[in-house]
Design a protein around this motif. Structure first.
Motif, PDB file in Angstrom:
ATOM      1  N   GLY A 179      10.897   3.602  -6.208  1.00  0.00           N
ATOM      2  CA  GLY A 179      10.188   3.478  -7.476  1.00  0.00           C
ATOM      3  C   GLY A 179       8.876   2.727  -7.397  1.00  0.00           C
ATOM      4  O   GLY A 179       8.252   2.449  -8.429  1.00  0.00           O
ATOM      5  N   TYR A 180       8.398   2.378  -6.190  1.00  0.00           N
ATOM      6  CA  TYR A 180       7.095   1.723  -6.050  1.00  0.00           C
ATOM      7  C   TYR A 180       5.987   2.777  -6.174  1.00  0.00           C
ATOM      8  O   TYR A 180       6.173   3.939  -5.809  1.00  0.00           O
ATOM      9  N   ARG A 181       4.830   2.342  -6.698  1.00  0.00           N
ATOM     10  CA  ARG A 181       3.710   3.265  -6.884  1.00  0.00           C
ATOM     11  C   ARG A 181       2.520   2.829  -6.038  1.00  0.00           C
ATOM     12  O   ARG A 181       2.173   1.646  -5.995  1.00  0.00           O
ATOM     13  N   ARG A 182       1.915   3.828  -5.394  1.00  0.00           N
ATOM     14  CA  ARG A 182       0.790   3.535  -4.503  1.00  0.00           C
ATOM     15  C   ARG A 182      -0.458   3.208  -5.309  1.00  0.00           C
ATOM     16  O   ARG A 182      -0.733   3.844  -6.325  1.00  0.00           O
ATOM     17  N   ALA A 183      -1.212   2.221  -4.832  1.00  0.00           N
ATOM     18  CA  ALA A 183      -2.459   1.803  -5.467  1.00  0.00           C
ATOM     19  C   ALA A 183      -3.498   1.543  -4.381  1.00  0.00           C
ATOM     20  O   ALA A 183      -3.154   1.355  -3.206  1.00  0.00           O
ATOM     21  N   ASP A 184      -4.764   1.566  -4.772  1.00  0.00           N
ATOM     22  CA  ASP A 184      -5.824   1.254  -3.805  1.00  0.00           C
ATOM     23  C   ASP A 184      -5.725  -0.194  -3.347  1.00  0.00           C
ATOM     24  O   ASP A 184      -5.968  -0.508  -2.183  1.00  0.00           O
ATOM     25  N   LEU A 185      -5.359  -1.067  -4.292  1.00  0.00           N
ATOM     26  CA  LEU A 185      -5.218  -2.491  -4.007  1.00  0.00           C
ATOM     27  C   LEU A 185      -4.053  -3.020  -4.834  1.00  0.00           C
ATOM     28  O   LEU A 185      -3.963  -2.748  -6.034  1.00  0.00           O
ATOM     29  N   VAL A 186      -3.148  -3.746  -4.209  1.00  0.00           N
ATOM     30  CA  VAL A 186      -1.984  -4.275  -4.911  1.00  0.00           C
ATOM     31  C   VAL A 186      -2.429  -5.322  -5.930  1.00  0.00           C
ATOM     32  O   VAL A 186      -3.061  -6.323  -5.581  1.00  0.00           O
ATOM     33  N   GLU A 187      -2.124  -5.072  -7.200  1.00  0.00           N
ATOM     34  CA  GLU A 187      -2.493  -6.000  -8.273  1.00  0.00           C
ATOM     35  C   GLU A 187      -1.290  -6.575  -8.995  1.00  0.00           C
ATOM     36  O   GLU A 187      -1.389  -7.572  -9.688  1.00  0.00           O
ATOM     37  N   GLY A 188      -0.140  -5.917  -8.875  1.00  0.00           N
ATOM     38  CA  GLY A 188       1.046  -6.379  -9.592  1.00  0.00           C
ATOM     39  C   GLY A 188       2.317  -5.900  -8.939  1.00  0.00           C
ATOM     40  O   GLY A 188       2.307  -5.113  -7.981  1.00  0.00           O
ATOM     41  N   GLU A 189       3.427  -6.385  -9.470  1.00  0.00           N
ATOM     42  CA  GLU A 189       4.738  -6.041  -8.930  1.00  0.00           C
ATOM     43  C   GLU A 189       5.007  -4.537  -9.050  1.00  0.00           C
ATOM     44  O   GLU A 189       4.547  -3.886  -9.975  1.00  0.00           O
ATOM     45  N   GLY A 190       5.774  -4.022  -8.086  1.00  0.00           N
ATOM     46  CA  GLY A 190       6.128  -2.608  -8.100  1.00  0.00           C
ATOM     47  C   GLY A 190       5.073  -1.715  -7.484  1.00  0.00           C
ATOM     48  O   GLY A 190       5.204  -0.497  -7.523  1.00  0.00           O
ATOM     49  N   GLN A 191       4.032  -2.302  -6.890  1.00  0.00           N
ATOM     50  CA  GLN A 191       2.955  -1.522  -6.275  1.00  0.00           C
ATOM     51  C   GLN A 191       2.951  -1.710  -4.760  1.00  0.00           C
ATOM     52  O   GLN A 191       3.449  -2.715  -4.237  1.00  0.00           O
ATOM     53  N   TYR A 192       2.347  -0.737  -4.054  1.00  0.00           N
ATOM     54  CA  TYR A 192       2.085  -0.891  -2.627  1.00  0.00           C
ATOM     55  C   TYR A 192       0.767  -0.203  -2.294  1.00  0.00           C
ATOM     56  O   TYR A 192       0.302   0.680  -3.027  1.00  0.00           O
ATOM     57  N   SER A 193       0.151  -0.622  -1.206  1.00  0.00           N
ATOM     58  CA  SER A 193      -1.086   0.009  -0.748  1.00  0.00           C
ATOM     59  C   SER A 193      -1.052   0.102   0.774  1.00  0.00           C
ATOM     60  O   SER A 193      -0.355  -0.665   1.435  1.00  0.00           O
TER      61      SER A 193
END
Length: 464
Positions: free
Chosen positions: A124-138
């Motif tokens: 359930g993690y979501r990809r981002a350009d830059l990690v800004e919050g919980e539940g994200q990865y880059s």
């Protein structure tokens, strides 16, 4: 609060079980949390959250907080759990699913970057350009940054080929390393997580809903949902289908066994909150059914108040009320007479008089000082007046005991002849500022919006 702390500590030592404290509002929950933290007790608050039934994106901060608490309920890390009755009855990720979806990786372990990112997506993690919050990865080159809900800071994973070379927590602003890690424990990034089998099942349910859609608006919305699930995009509406994905239908209460001690603060207020919860739950379900946005079999988002009653009836439960309530099946009724105290910080003359009064009555006296210097100064002042005292000891009748560095609401137990006196600048109250005692995990993105009235804080504003 002193009673809660004493009873939960005794239960943990003698029975080895957890304590679940039920309160009627969030401010009381975070006040109790603050006091338990001051006493060095491991406590957590499980908050209520608004479920997302539409395609409108919302913050997942409460979701991440809840996941962290659920992980500690299973794997340890907390002795006391505090919540409201509606939060306790909301459906959440089932225990076995949470265990199955948890992942531990270690330095030196062989796993490819592609394999790791695939697992993160399934969690359930979501990809981002830059990690800004919980539940994200880059991902950048051979580096993967992840922000698991249970960690205070994001974690950087550095690869050497297909081997994990380095694990470290880092500061989200400066990007500098905060702490080196030997292993990383990952919990899901969302409460409702879709496996491939779940996605196929959900597509079948939405397909059936499309065939039965009662309006063009409902048809359009359901088709958008179908496309979102089919393409693997983030589904803001996924809470609507929690009963489709989790047939187990579990809530927070299911995480606690028969050895749990339940403390209910102000039973009548808790019952009122339960009535409001039941009304809101029914309204939400009826609205979705009326608009043909969910099949009747799946319009189910939480346990009903009767389940709460059965849960308490099957466990040792203590009702803590200011006045007698209409609780059933009481094994005993105990009356504790207490008085709320005040801070003596700016009135040392009154402090001297009251200490003298309590000594004459043979009270056990605990005096809370801000630090060791303040405690020694007070001890010296009392000695100058021929009053002996002890430091950081068990209080004895007629001998003041000065405790440094522990802030606690002052109170007096008249029948037990015990008094807790505070020299701190202010005492706790159920008002503002309590929630802010929990350490902030990260700076929120400027793009993040407030998603419900429950998230409003002083300084926020809403535009209609």
């Amino acid at each position: 609060c002193a009673f809660y702390a004493a009873v939960s500590d005794d239960w943990s030592r003698k029975r080895g079980g957890k304590t679940l404290i039920i309160v009627s509002d969030e401010s009381s929950a975070y006040l109790i949390l603050k006091i338990f933290n001051e006493l060095g007790k491991k406590a957590e608050v499980f908050p209520y959250r608004d479920f997302g039934y539409s395609k409108i994106s919302a913050s997942h901060s409460y979701e991440h907080e809840r996941l962290s608490v659920l992980d500690k309920a299973i794997n340890g890390g907390a002795e006391v759990f505090i919540t409201t009755p509606d939060a306790a009855l909301q459906y959440t990720i089932p225990r076995e699913r949470l265990k199955k979806l948890s992942l531990t990786i270690k330095t030196g372990e062989e796993i490819s970057l592609d394999e790791l990112t695939e697992k993160l997506e399934l969690l359930g993690y979501r990809r981002a350009d830059l990690v800004e919050g919980e539940g994200q990865y880059s991902v950048r080159g051979g580096i993967c940054d992840i922000f698991p809900p249970k960690y205070e800071s994001p974690v950087r994973i550095e690869f050497f080929g297909d081997e994990i070379d380095r694990l470290a927590e880092f500061d989200i602003i400066s990007q500098r390393t905060v702490k080196m890690l030997d292993c990383l424990s990952l919990t899901p990034g969302r409460e409702v997580v879709l496996s491939k089998a779940d996605s196929e099942k959900l597509l079948g349910v939405i397909g059936t809903e499309i065939q039965k859609a009662g309006s063009e608006k409902a048809l359009e919305e359901l088709r958008e949902e179908y496309e979102t699930v089919e393409t693997g995009k983030e589904a803001a509406f996924i809470d609507k289908y929690i009963s489709v994905i989790y047939e187990e239908k579990e809530c927070l209460l299911d995480y606690f066994g028969k050895d749990t001690l339940v403390l209910i603060k102000e039973l009548n207020a808790v019952k009122d909150r339960l009535k409001g919860y039941a009304f809101q739950l029914k309204e939400s379900e009826e609205a979705l059914l009326r608009d043909s946005l969910i099949l009747g079999a799946y319009a189910d988002y939480g346990k009903w108040p009767e389940y709460f009653d059965d849960f308490c009836g099957g466990r040792a439960t203590v009702f803590c009320n200011t006045f007698t309530s209409d609780a059933d099946r009481l094994a005993g009724l105990y009356n504790i007479k207490s008085k709320q105290g005040v801070s003596y910080r700016d009135n040392l003359e009154l402090l001297r008089e009251d200490i003298e009064h309590y000594i004459e009555l043979g009270y056990r006296i605990n005096i809370l000082a801000e630090n060791e210097v303040s405690a020694r100064n007070l001890s010296g002042m009392l000695l100058d007046e021929n009053t002996a005292s002890t430091l950081n000891s068990e209080p004895k009748p007629g001998i003041p005991n000065i405790v440094s560095g522990v802030n606690f609401p002052p109170f007096e137990l008249t029948l037990s002849k015990y008094v807790c006196i505070s020299l701190f600048p202010s005492v706790y109250s159920p008002g503002g500022g309590v929630r802010g005692t929990r350490k902030r995990k990260s700076k929120k993105s400027a793009r993040e919006r407030i998603s419900s009235y429950a998230e409003l804080e002083i300084g926020d504003y809403v535009v209609h």
